[in-house]
Structures are given as structure tokens and as C-alpha cells.
Design a protein around this motif. Structure first.
Motif, PDB file in Angstrom:
ATOM      1  N   VAL A   1     -44.619 -15.185   0.441  1.00  0.00           N
ATOM      2  CA  VAL A   1     -43.303 -14.920   1.412  1.00  0.00           C
ATOM      3  C   VAL A   1     -43.460 -13.876   2.318  1.00  0.00           C
ATOM      4  O   VAL A   1     -43.025 -14.296   3.594  1.00  0.00           O
TER       5      VAL A   1
ATOM      6  N   LYS B   1     -30.201 -21.000  -2.627  1.00  0.00           N
ATOM      7  CA  LYS B   1     -31.542 -20.295  -2.317  1.00  0.00           C
ATOM      8  C   LYS B   1     -32.427 -21.342  -1.706  1.00  0.00           C
ATOM      9  O   LYS B   1     -33.016 -21.306  -0.758  1.00  0.00           O
ATOM     10  N   LEU B   2     -32.658 -22.299  -2.525  1.00  0.00           N
ATOM     11  CA  LEU B   2     -33.340 -23.403  -2.139  1.00  0.00           C
ATOM     12  C   LEU B   2     -32.736 -24.155  -0.979  1.00  0.00           C
ATOM     13  O   LEU B   2     -33.674 -24.762  -0.198  1.00  0.00           O
TER      14      LEU B   2
ATOM     15  N   VAL C   1     -34.041 -22.192   1.714  1.00  0.00           N
ATOM     16  CA  VAL C   1     -35.548 -22.280   1.877  1.00  0.00           C
ATOM     17  C   VAL C   1     -35.849 -23.472   2.575  1.00  0.00           C
ATOM     18  O   VAL C   1     -36.639 -23.512   3.398  1.00  0.00           O
TER      19      VAL C   1
ATOM     20  N   ILE D   1     -31.437 -15.108   1.562  1.00  0.00           N
ATOM     21  CA  ILE D   1     -32.147 -15.416   0.537  1.00  0.00           C
ATOM     22  C   ILE D   1     -32.471 -14.254  -0.326  1.00  0.00           C
ATOM     23  O   ILE D   1     -32.298 -14.307  -1.852  1.00  0.00           O
TER      24      ILE D   1
ATOM     25  N   LEU E   1     -35.548 -22.933   6.301  1.00  0.00           N
ATOM     26  CA  LEU E   1     -36.538 -22.143   6.616  1.00  0.00           C
ATOM     27  C   LEU E   1     -37.499 -22.960   7.018  1.00  0.00           C
ATOM     28  O   LEU E   1     -38.262 -22.704   7.867  1.00  0.00           O
TER      29      LEU E   1
END
Length: 141
Positions: free
Chosen positions: A12, A85-86, A89, A132, A92
């Protein structure tokens, strides 16, 4: 499991280093006025994207899925923070792929955006990172 988590965090960090640096290269590339500089930025952007960002992203995704697999019911059914969060992501990953598109735009000398636009574009992953990390550490819901 802790080894997997450690390597996930390392990946990450590596991925975000590239995500923070590539748009900064776009800023400088958009400001470049001579051909030598523009060609140098093309090489730097390509190497950063293909050599660091893509492999890091793939490792992040693989290790993240592996971590989730240890307790899939908990993470995917019981925790709303993980859903949030997912989702971030996924945004992102979309940002990452748009950066890849911009690498090609610059490679083909088709950029029409100003360095100011790229400066603002560079702030998007900062906001995603903050959100996140808060979701993972605080787990607000």
C-alpha cells in the motif's frame, strides 16, 4: 496472517508513493516547454506507472483479498466500515487506471490540461488515503 498484513501495508505504501508522485510528474510535464524535458517525463511516467504502480496495486489487491479470506463472513457481512473501505479502494483503482490513461495521453502529445488542473488532480488520492486509514483504524461503523 501478520506477515501477509505486513506485506499488504508495505505494498500500500509503495502504491501510494507512485500515486502521489505520478500526478506531480504530470504537473511538471504540463509545464515543460522543451522537447528534451517532455521526452524525459514520458520515460519517467511510463516507468513509474508500469514498473512500480501496477505491480504494487496488484500485490495490494491480492494480499487484501487473502486477508479478507481468513474471515470472509466477518469482513463482508458484519462490517460496514469494510464495505466503505472497499468502495474507496475501488475508486482508488479507478484513479490509478485514469493515471494510466493520462500516461498515454502525454506519451502521444495529446494533453490539453493545465498544470493547475493536475495540481488539483494530485489531491484526490490524499483524500482517499485519509478516509481509508480512518475507516481501518477507527472503524466508525
Amino acid at each position: 496472517m501478520l506477515w501477509i498484513k505486513a506485506f499488504h501495508i508495505i505494498a500500500v505504501i509503495t502504491w501510494f508513493a507512485g500515486i502521489f508522485y505520478l500526478p506531480r510528474l504530470f504537473v511538471y510535464h504540463a509545464m515543460a516547454e522543451d522537447e528534451v524535458s517532455r521526452e524525459r517525463f514520458k520515460v519517467m511516467e511510463r516507468k513509474l506507472y508500469r514498473g512500480i504502480m501496477v505491480p504494487s496495486m496488484l500485490v495490494v489487491i491480492a494480499l487484501g483479498l487473502w486477508l479478507i479470506s481468513f474471515n470472509m463472513e466477518y469482513y463482508l457481512v458484519s462490517t460496514h466500515w469494510m464495505h466503505a473501505k472497499l468502495t474507496l479502494v475501488a475508486l482508488l483503482i479507478g484513479y490509478h487506471h485514469y493515471c494510466g490513461h493520462l500516461v498515454k495521453v502525454f506519451r502521444d502529445d495529446r494533453n490539453t490540461r493545465s498544470h493547475v488542473w493536475f495540481r488539483w488532480f494530485n489531491e484526490v488520492p490524499v483524500l482517499l488515503l485519509i478516509a481509508i486509514v480512518i475507516l481501518v483504524v477507527v472503524r466508525p461503523f
